[in-house]
Design a protein around this motif. Sequence first.
Motif, short mmCIF file in Angstrom:
data_model
loop_
_atom_site.label_atom_id
_atom_site.label_comp_id
_atom_site.label_asym_id
_atom_site.label_seq_id
_atom_site.Cartn_x
_atom_site.Cartn_y
_atom_site.Cartn_z
N THR A 207 0.82 -1.21 0.00
CA THR A 207 0.00 0.00 0.00
C THR A 207 0.85 1.26 0.00
O THR A 207 0.76 2.09 -0.92
N TYR A 208 1.68 1.42 1.01
CA TYR A 208 2.45 2.67 1.12
C TYR A 208 3.41 2.85 -0.04
O TYR A 208 3.57 3.96 -0.56
N MET A 209 4.06 1.76 -0.46
CA MET A 209 4.97 1.85 -1.59
C MET A 209 4.22 2.20 -2.88
O MET A 209 4.70 2.99 -3.71
N LEU A 210 3.05 1.60 -3.05
CA LEU A 210 2.27 1.82 -4.26
C LEU A 210 1.70 3.23 -4.31
O LEU A 210 1.83 3.93 -5.33
N VAL A 231 -4.52 6.06 1.29
CA VAL A 231 -3.82 4.96 1.95
C VAL A 231 -4.79 4.11 2.77
O VAL A 231 -4.78 2.88 2.70
N GLU A 232 -5.64 4.77 3.53
CA GLU A 232 -6.58 4.04 4.37
C GLU A 232 -7.61 3.27 3.55
O GLU A 232 -8.00 2.15 3.92
N GLU A 233 -8.02 3.84 2.42
CA GLU A 233 -8.96 3.14 1.54
C GLU A 233 -8.33 1.87 0.96
O GLU A 233 -8.98 0.81 0.90
N VAL A 234 -7.08 1.98 0.55
CA VAL A 234 -6.41 0.80 -0.02
C VAL A 234 -6.18 -0.26 1.06
O VAL A 234 -6.40 -1.46 0.83
N ARG A 257 -2.18 0.59 13.27
CA ARG A 257 -0.88 -0.08 13.49
C ARG A 257 0.09 0.24 12.36
O ARG A 257 1.27 0.52 12.60
N LEU A 258 -0.41 0.15 11.13
CA LEU A 258 0.47 0.38 9.98
C LEU A 258 0.88 1.84 9.87
O LEU A 258 2.00 2.16 9.47
N ALA A 259 -0.03 2.74 10.22
CA ALA A 259 0.32 4.17 10.22
C ALA A 259 1.37 4.46 11.29
O ALA A 259 2.30 5.26 11.07
N SER A 260 1.23 3.82 12.44
CA SER A 260 2.17 4.02 13.53
C SER A 260 3.56 3.51 13.14
O SER A 260 4.59 4.14 13.46
N TYR A 261 3.60 2.38 12.43
CA TYR A 261 4.89 1.86 11.96
C TYR A 261 5.49 2.79 10.90
O TYR A 261 6.70 3.04 10.89
#
Length: 311
Positions: A207-210, A231-234, A257-261
Amino acid sequence: SPSNLKPLIFNTIIMRKLFSALVVIVTTAGAEAWVHALKPKTSSALLMASNVGESRMTIVGSGRIGGLIAEGGDSITVGRNDSIDENGSGPIVVTTRNDALDGIVDACPQNRRKDLVFVQNGYLDDFLESKGLMDNTQVLLFLSVTQKGAEPIDGVTKMNPEGLTAATGEHAQDFANCLAALNLKCKVITPDDYRPAMFEKLIWISTYMLVGTAKECSSVGEAGRKYKELVEEVISELTAAVAAEEGIAFPEGVIERLASYTDVVADFPCAVKEFEWRNSYFYKLGDELCSKHNTLMRECAQKCFLGFQLP
């Protein structure tokens, strides 16, 4: 006379033997000094030969991750084309890129394949199943090493102060101990707990890379800040797709969790790569389940941001 030559011949023989013994002593001492001068975790045929049958960690690959793990305890490092001691024991941690896995597994002695530990990003299930290695130790590395020798950034977040890195399998505790020696966190979890965690990491990297690549962001942090809603939608789309396809129930708070990372590794650059190991899993599920993800993939292709052709 011949009688006078006997003592001379005898003395010459003795001197030659003494000189030979001295050469052996000096050579041996020099060799020992050379071995001790080597870095203790550096690969060499001499080091491997002197530890045949000994239980210790073997690290395949000496890049950013391999170099880091080598600092965590007694180990030897070998290249992807080096042989593995069939009489040895202990974990064999494979730290190479995914495209090298096939050759490494095939070259590994059959009796040592159970010791292989996989730390690669991405979806490995199809590959591991094809090799009969689904029960092998696997590791989810939630950490960043920007360049070889750099200080690692651990995946310790506000939401997960215990860290996100996790391992499962026979050598999971050995790996956790190795990271603990480097003051890095690693949880040992069951295979059932590992699967949702594995997909969560796959969703993060896919997600983040894309999004970052499609929207021309310089880092995952920028992607998260500027395109938070997308990002959240994906993430929501991919989480639902995995749940439908695999029957996996994710713990609540995936997006958070993923946003925190991402906040921890905010400077990590964006790139869509190793497609067959990462985004391909979602792309093959089709537009019905992954329409936002697949649309972004096609956007990257149209902008010539991909180093490969979409299927």
